[in-house]
Design a protein around this motif. Structure first.
Motif, PDB file in Angstrom:
ATOM      1  N   PRO A 164      39.228 -12.721 120.363  1.00 56.87           N
ATOM      2  CA  PRO A 164      38.831 -11.698 119.398  1.00 56.87           C
ATOM      3  C   PRO A 164      39.648 -10.434 119.690  1.00 56.87           C
ATOM      4  O   PRO A 164      39.761 -10.013 120.846  1.00 56.87           O
ATOM      5  CB  PRO A 164      37.341 -11.483 119.677  1.00 56.87           C
ATOM      6  CG  PRO A 164      37.177 -11.868 121.117  1.00 56.87           C
ATOM      7  CD  PRO A 164      38.197 -12.949 121.384  1.00 56.87           C
ATOM      8  N   VAL A 165      40.263  -9.858 118.655  1.00 57.81           N
ATOM      9  CA  VAL A 165      41.117  -8.694 118.862  1.00 57.81           C
ATOM     10  C   VAL A 165      40.787  -7.586 117.879  1.00 57.81           C
ATOM     11  O   VAL A 165      40.219  -7.811 116.805  1.00 57.81           O
ATOM     12  CB  VAL A 165      42.625  -9.045 118.743  1.00 57.81           C
ATOM     13  CG1 VAL A 165      43.049 -10.046 119.804  1.00 57.81           C
ATOM     14  CG2 VAL A 165      42.979  -9.531 117.352  1.00 57.81           C
ATOM     15  N   CYS A 166      41.172  -6.389 118.280  1.00 56.99           N
ATOM     16  CA  CYS A 166      41.145  -5.203 117.437  1.00 56.99           C
ATOM     17  C   CYS A 166      42.559  -4.629 117.501  1.00 56.99           C
ATOM     18  O   CYS A 166      43.158  -4.573 118.584  1.00 56.99           O
ATOM     19  CB  CYS A 166      40.117  -4.215 117.961  1.00 56.99           C
ATOM     20  SG  CYS A 166      39.863  -2.809 116.865  1.00 56.99           S
ATOM     21  N   ILE A 167      43.078  -4.229 116.358  1.00 57.70           N
ATOM     22  CA  ILE A 167      44.433  -3.682 116.301  1.00 57.70           C
ATOM     23  C   ILE A 167      44.353  -2.262 115.759  1.00 57.70           C
ATOM     24  O   ILE A 167      43.816  -2.026 114.675  1.00 57.70           O
ATOM     25  CB  ILE A 167      45.354  -4.542 115.414  1.00 57.70           C
ATOM     26  CG1 ILE A 167      45.331  -5.991 115.880  1.00 57.70           C
ATOM     27  CG2 ILE A 167      46.784  -3.974 115.445  1.00 57.70           C
ATOM     28  CD1 ILE A 167      46.045  -6.956 114.945  1.00 57.70           C
ATOM     29  N   GLY A 168      44.869  -1.330 116.540  1.00 57.70           N
ATOM     30  CA  GLY A 168      44.900   0.071 116.135  1.00 57.70           C
ATOM     31  C   GLY A 168      46.331   0.524 115.918  1.00 57.70           C
ATOM     32  O   GLY A 168      47.262  -0.011 116.522  1.00 57.70           O
ATOM     33  N   PHE A 169      46.491   1.514 115.054  1.00 55.66           N
ATOM     34  CA  PHE A 169      47.802   2.043 114.697  1.00 55.66           C
ATOM     35  C   PHE A 169      47.815   3.541 114.973  1.00 55.66           C
ATOM     36  O   PHE A 169      46.923   4.254 114.514  1.00 55.66           O
ATOM     37  CB  PHE A 169      48.091   1.784 113.211  1.00 55.66           C
ATOM     38  CG  PHE A 169      48.137   0.324 112.860  1.00 55.66           C
ATOM     39  CD1 PHE A 169      49.347  -0.340 112.792  1.00 55.66           C
ATOM     40  CD2 PHE A 169      46.974  -0.386 112.619  1.00 55.66           C
ATOM     41  CE1 PHE A 169      49.399  -1.695 112.481  1.00 55.66           C
ATOM     42  CE2 PHE A 169      47.005  -1.736 112.302  1.00 55.66           C
ATOM     43  CZ  PHE A 169      48.226  -2.389 112.239  1.00 55.66           C
ATOM     44  N   ILE A 170      48.828   4.012 115.706  1.00 53.12           N
ATOM     45  CA  ILE A 170      48.909   5.429 116.069  1.00 53.12           C
ATOM     46  C   ILE A 170      50.335   5.913 115.838  1.00 53.12           C
ATOM     47  O   ILE A 170      51.290   5.302 116.321  1.00 53.12           O
ATOM     48  CB  ILE A 170      48.493   5.661 117.540  1.00 53.12           C
ATOM     49  CG1 ILE A 170      47.078   5.125 117.795  1.00 53.12           C
ATOM     50  CG2 ILE A 170      48.570   7.150 117.885  1.00 53.12           C
ATOM     51  CD1 ILE A 170      46.612   5.218 119.244  1.00 53.12           C
TER      52      ILE A 170
END
Length: 172
Positions: A55-61
């Motif tokens: 299970p993953v979460c992908i964030g963008f910065i």
């Protein structure tokens, strides 16, 4: 961990994640591994799902964000969702820089930590992610030219793919 929160299974995430991220917004938080002050930023872009059988979460910065070097240096990030009553705090965290001072305090939020990663005590849902991969979006990889409208300054996001280690919810 604070007794204020309990762990739940990532598969128990309820609600429409498109609305939670895109409309309700989330905070991405990080702290330097040397124990430096934590920082948080509002995000309305992100993903959750399964990648590499995890299970993953992908964030963008974006690179100019104060959170960017902290996220690059950290082993873990948090993705936190706040109740609607904290909309002003979310707006503040999206329009002010951590370079100006303690953004948690200025937004009226209380930082707590899990495995070195900060999150606001006021959150209704916290996703603690261990970084697995990071890279920059690359101009020559965009296939749809309309996407360039989001990058007038060519300040392409870095994305952080994090394994969801824990999902925390308030203890009732």
């Amino acid at each position: 961990m604070s007794e204020k929160f309990i762990k739940t299974d990532p598969s128990a995430l309820d609600g429409n994640l498109f609305s939670r991220i895109g409309d309700d917004w989330m905070l991405i938080s990080a702290a330097a591994p040397d124990g430096g002050a934590p920082n948080t930023m509002t995000a309305s872009w992100g993903c959750m799902g399964i990648l590499w059988n995890k299970p993953v979460c992908i964030g963008f910065i974006r690179p100019q964000r104060f959170t960017f070097p902290l996220a690059c240096a950290a082993d873990r990030l948090t993705f936190s969702f706040l109740p609607e009553q904290y909309r002003a705090a979310l707006r503040y965290c999206g329009t002010h820089s951590g370079r100006e001072g303690d953004k948690f305090a200025a937004a009226g939020l209380t930082p707590l930590f899990r495995n070195g990663a900060p999150f606001p005590a006021e959150a209704s849902l916290i996703v603690v992610g261990r970084k697995l991969y990071e890279d920059d979006l690359k101009e020559d990889c965009f296939l749809d030219p309309s996407i360039f409208a989001h990058y007038k300054e060519k300040d392409y996001h870095r994305f952080f793919i994090c394994e969801i280690e824990e999902v925390l919810v308030p203890a009732e």
